[in-house]
Design an enzyme around this catalytic site. Structure first.
Site, PDB file in Angstrom:
ATOM      1  N   SER A  38       0.904  -1.302   0.116  1.00 23.83           N
ATOM      2  CA  SER A  38       0.048  -0.017   0.145  1.00 23.83           C
ATOM      3  C   SER A  38       0.838   1.286  -0.068  1.00 23.83           C
ATOM      4  CB  SER A  38      -0.941   0.179   1.117  1.00 23.83           C
ATOM      5  OG  SER A  38      -0.304  -0.061   2.442  1.00 23.83           O
ATOM      6  N   ASP A  40       3.901   4.232  -1.180  1.00 22.70           N
ATOM      7  CA  ASP A  40       4.553   4.881  -2.603  1.00 22.70           C
ATOM      8  C   ASP A  40       5.198   4.083  -3.357  1.00 22.70           C
ATOM      9  OD1 ASP A  40       2.763   7.008  -1.858  1.00 22.70           O
ATOM     10  OD2 ASP A  40       4.310   8.297  -1.619  1.00 22.70           O
ATOM     11  N   ARG A  71       0.010  -3.619   6.236  1.00 28.05           N
ATOM     12  CA  ARG A  71      -0.733  -3.528   7.409  1.00 28.05           C
ATOM     13  C   ARG A  71      -2.047  -2.919   7.088  1.00 28.05           C
ATOM     14  NH1 ARG A  71       4.235  -1.173  10.931  1.00 28.05           N
ATOM     15  NH2 ARG A  71       4.127   0.267   9.198  1.00 28.05           N
ATOM     16  N   LYS A 182      17.580  -0.187  -1.201  1.00 27.04           N
ATOM     17  CA  LYS A 182      18.243   0.604  -0.647  1.00 27.04           C
ATOM     18  C   LYS A 182      17.339   1.572   0.298  1.00 27.04           C
ATOM     19  CE  LYS A 182      19.075   4.658  -3.466  1.00 27.04           C
ATOM     20  NZ  LYS A 182      18.437   5.750  -2.578  1.00 27.04           N
ATOM     21  N   TYR A 213      19.743   2.082 -10.329  1.00 25.21           N
ATOM     22  CA  TYR A 213      20.670   2.482 -11.529  1.00 25.21           C
ATOM     23  C   TYR A 213      21.486   1.549 -12.272  1.00 25.21           C
ATOM     24  CZ  TYR A 213      20.832   7.703 -11.694  1.00 25.21           C
ATOM     25  OH  TYR A 213      20.189   8.696 -11.645  1.00 25.21           O
ATOM     26  N   ASP A 269      21.925   9.219  -0.197  1.00 26.51           N
ATOM     27  CA  ASP A 269      20.842   8.841  -0.988  1.00 26.51           C
ATOM     28  C   ASP A 269      21.042   8.586  -2.386  1.00 26.51           C
ATOM     29  OD1 ASP A 269      17.952   8.539  -1.652  1.00 26.51           O
ATOM     30  OD2 ASP A 269      17.913  10.617  -2.329  1.00 26.51           O
ATOM     31  N   HIS A 274      24.346   4.760  -6.190  1.00 23.42           N
ATOM     32  CA  HIS A 274      24.044   5.146  -7.413  1.00 23.42           C
ATOM     33  C   HIS A 274      25.436   5.567  -8.104  1.00 23.42           C
ATOM     34  CE1 HIS A 274      20.066   4.577  -6.599  1.00 23.42           C
ATOM     35  NE2 HIS A 274      19.769   5.848  -6.653  1.00 23.42           N
ATOM     36  N   GLN A 396      19.812  10.057 -18.358  1.00 21.63           N
ATOM     37  CA  GLN A 396      18.638  10.706 -18.397  1.00 21.63           C
ATOM     38  C   GLN A 396      18.793  11.949 -18.352  1.00 21.63           C
ATOM     39  OE1 GLN A 396      17.290   8.696 -14.808  1.00 21.63           O
ATOM     40  NE2 GLN A 396      17.727  10.588 -13.510  1.00 21.63           N
ATOM     41  N   ASP A 422      27.557  11.201 -32.687  1.00 27.27           N
ATOM     42  CA  ASP A 422      26.415  11.044 -31.693  1.00 27.27           C
ATOM     43  C   ASP A 422      25.541   9.950 -31.834  1.00 27.27           C
ATOM     44  OD1 ASP A 422      24.084  11.628 -30.015  1.00 27.27           O
ATOM     45  OD2 ASP A 422      24.154  13.580 -30.718  1.00 27.27           O
TER      46      ASP A 422
END
Length: 515
Positions: A38, A40, A71, A182, A213, A269, A274, A396, A422
């Site tokens: 439940s 995020d 829960r 993590k 990542y 973080d 990463h 990204q 490229d």
């Protein structure tokens, strides 16, 4: 290739496909259990990834099943409705797409229970066993994947409940695997304690520490780029490369995650996991094969070669307004920006600075790798001020690999200009869907491929690098400097890059090609 319950597509077995890996077919039904269903993370990442695997026919709905556990006391339909909004492709969705979403949601069952008592997990095991029995699965041949979309604080109790109540009932075929997200602790001691607690319950081969990542398309391309192209092999060393920069930038702040973020900060973080994983793939020696353990062995060697971080080669920042968040303490010393230099003490990389840079509330959003080569000796074209050769890998957004090169500017004069060779994925691979990282990593877990997951000794070596610095920050010995939201970050960070030898290119910017 049928894998007992869920379909696993067989990769090309062409003789030129050196990356082809034959996965042994397994018998028995596969049950995927999302703990924290439940929350995020599950709603925004885990369930959408499972849906995309289902939509691309990697998952066979006839024999596999998905269970949510949390829960919150809700029904199956209530969980499905919570998930639905993250699966529907938007207002323009066709009837066929909506039907596909509905069929997927019918695969999901929900069980409510505590994370530290056996009652809920006994009920979960009963529901999984009921489903396995309905598919005529022999005892011991079932495959159970538990995805812990939960805070690390509950990992030990949840793993204990899984071990005691929900394991595959015998060793005769089948398996039980655990996926943990993590952060894996906050420093070396807490990480080792967490690893020891989980390690007492499961073998290392059963534990999949996910760093999303490692599932990104361009990160997965690093080994191919380095070791499948002859012209890179002699250049990839301290004789030719001046510096390596690995950058993560966001153009927004904590936005509702202030309380969580303040507990960890930008180093824990982003950088410690990463960016450090990317550094390993750039710096590692060629493994003797693509076997996951051979690749992870080489990554560990890189981490063990990193020298202690010097205070003068670290710069921290905190954006103005960060502490206005009511969930953040007014006197918070947590950095929202960090630039630091890591140095690898081995024959290949001695003297080459690896610059790791990450920040929030900056002037752009991107993640990229920038490998800058040394200046051409005896520059007869007098073009050194324009910039150096670089290989840039844009992770990204607008995935791309491009090489910055000096060329003659068209015209009658002999003048030079910076341009690029490229490979822009959007242009080159039109119509090809680049999978989300979580899709790839969940599929790897089902296949039993641990190449893109973090091994315990690798995790320990990573924390050994950063723990001394993190403790000094936590104790207030190293202070972040304020910077303006929407800026490049503190100016002093750019000065650190200059001291490391990075040369900024003047009069050139890369523009993603348009279709």
């Amino acid at each position: 290739m049928e894998s007992g319950g869920w379909t696993i597509k067989k990769r090309s077995n062409s003789s030129n496909d050196s990356l082809s890996r034959e996965y042994v077919a397994e018998t028995g039904c596969l049950s995927i259990v999302v703990l924290g269903a439940s929350g995020d993370l599950a709603k925004k990442k885990t369930f959408p990834a499972l849906f995309n695997l289902y939509r691309q026919r990697f998952l066979n709905p006839d024999e596999g099943h998905i269970f949510g556990y949390a829960r919150t006391k809700i029904s199956d339909d209530e969980l499905r409705n919570r998930i639905r909004g993250n699966l529907v492709p938007g207002k323009g969705a066709s009837g066929e797409q909506l039907e596909e979403v509905s069929k997927f949601l019918q695969l999901i069952r929900y069980v409510s229970g505590s994370y530290d008592s056996e009652e809920g997990f006994r009920l979960l095991d009963k529901e999984i066993s009921k489903h396995e029995f309905s598919k005529n699965t022999k005892e011991g041949s079932s495959r159970r994947l538990f995805y812990l979309a939960l805070p690390p604080s509950v990992y030990p109790s949840v793993c204990k409940m899984i071990r005691n109540c929900c394991m595959n009932k015998s060793d005769l075929g089948g398996w039980t695997r655990i996926v943990v997200e993590k952060p894996f602790g906050k420093d070396l001691d807490s990480s080792e304690q967490l690893s020891a607690q989980i390690g007492e319950l499961f073998d290392e081969q059963q534990i999949y520490r996910i760093d999303h990542y490692l599932g990104k398309e361009l990160v997965q391309n690093l080994l191919v780029l380095r070791f499948a192209n002859r012209f890179f092999l002699p250049l990839w060393n301290r004789d030719n490369i001046d510096n390596v920069q690995i950058v993560f930038r966001e153009d927004f702040g904590t936005e509702g995650r202030g309380g969580y973020f303040d507990e960890y900060g930008i180093i824990r973080d982003i950088i410690q996991n990463h960016l450090l994983q990317i550094l390993c793939l750039i710096a590692m020696e060629k493994p003797i094969s693509l076997t996951p353990e051979h690749i992870r062995d080489e990554k560990v060697k890189v981490l063990q070669s990193v020298l202690p971080i010097k205070d003068e080669e670290v710069f921290l920042g905190q954006y103005d307004g960060y502490t206005d968040d009511p969930t953040v303490p007014d006197n918070s010393n947590t950095p929202t920006f960090a630039t630091m230099i890591l140095r690898i003490h081995n024959e290949r990389w001695e003297g080459v600075p690896f610059i790791l840079k990450a920040g929030k509330a900056l002037n752009s959003r991107k993640a990229e790798i920038r490998i800058q080569f040394k200046t051409v000796p005896g520059d007869i074209f007098k073009c050194q001020k324009q910039g150096r050769n670089e290989i840039v890998i844009r992770l990204q957004p607008s995935e791309a690999i491009y090489m910055k090169v000096t060329v003659k500017q068209p015209g009658l004069e002999m003048s030079t200009i910076q341009s690029e060779l490229d490979l822009s994925y959007q242009q080159r691979y039109q119509g090809v869907t680049i999978p989300e990282a979580y899709e790839r990593l969940i599929l790897d877990t089902i296949r039993g491929d641990q190449q893109h997951f973090v091994r315990r000794d690798e995790l320990k070596a990573a924390w050994e690098i950063f723990t001394p610095l993190l403790h000094r920050i936590d104790n207030g010995e190293v202070k972040p400097i304020p910077y303006r939201p929407g800026s490049r970050g503190p100016e002093e960070a750019d000065q650190l890059l200059e001291r490391a030898g990075y040369v900024l290119t003047h009069g050139y910017s890369w523009v993603p090609p348009t279709l």
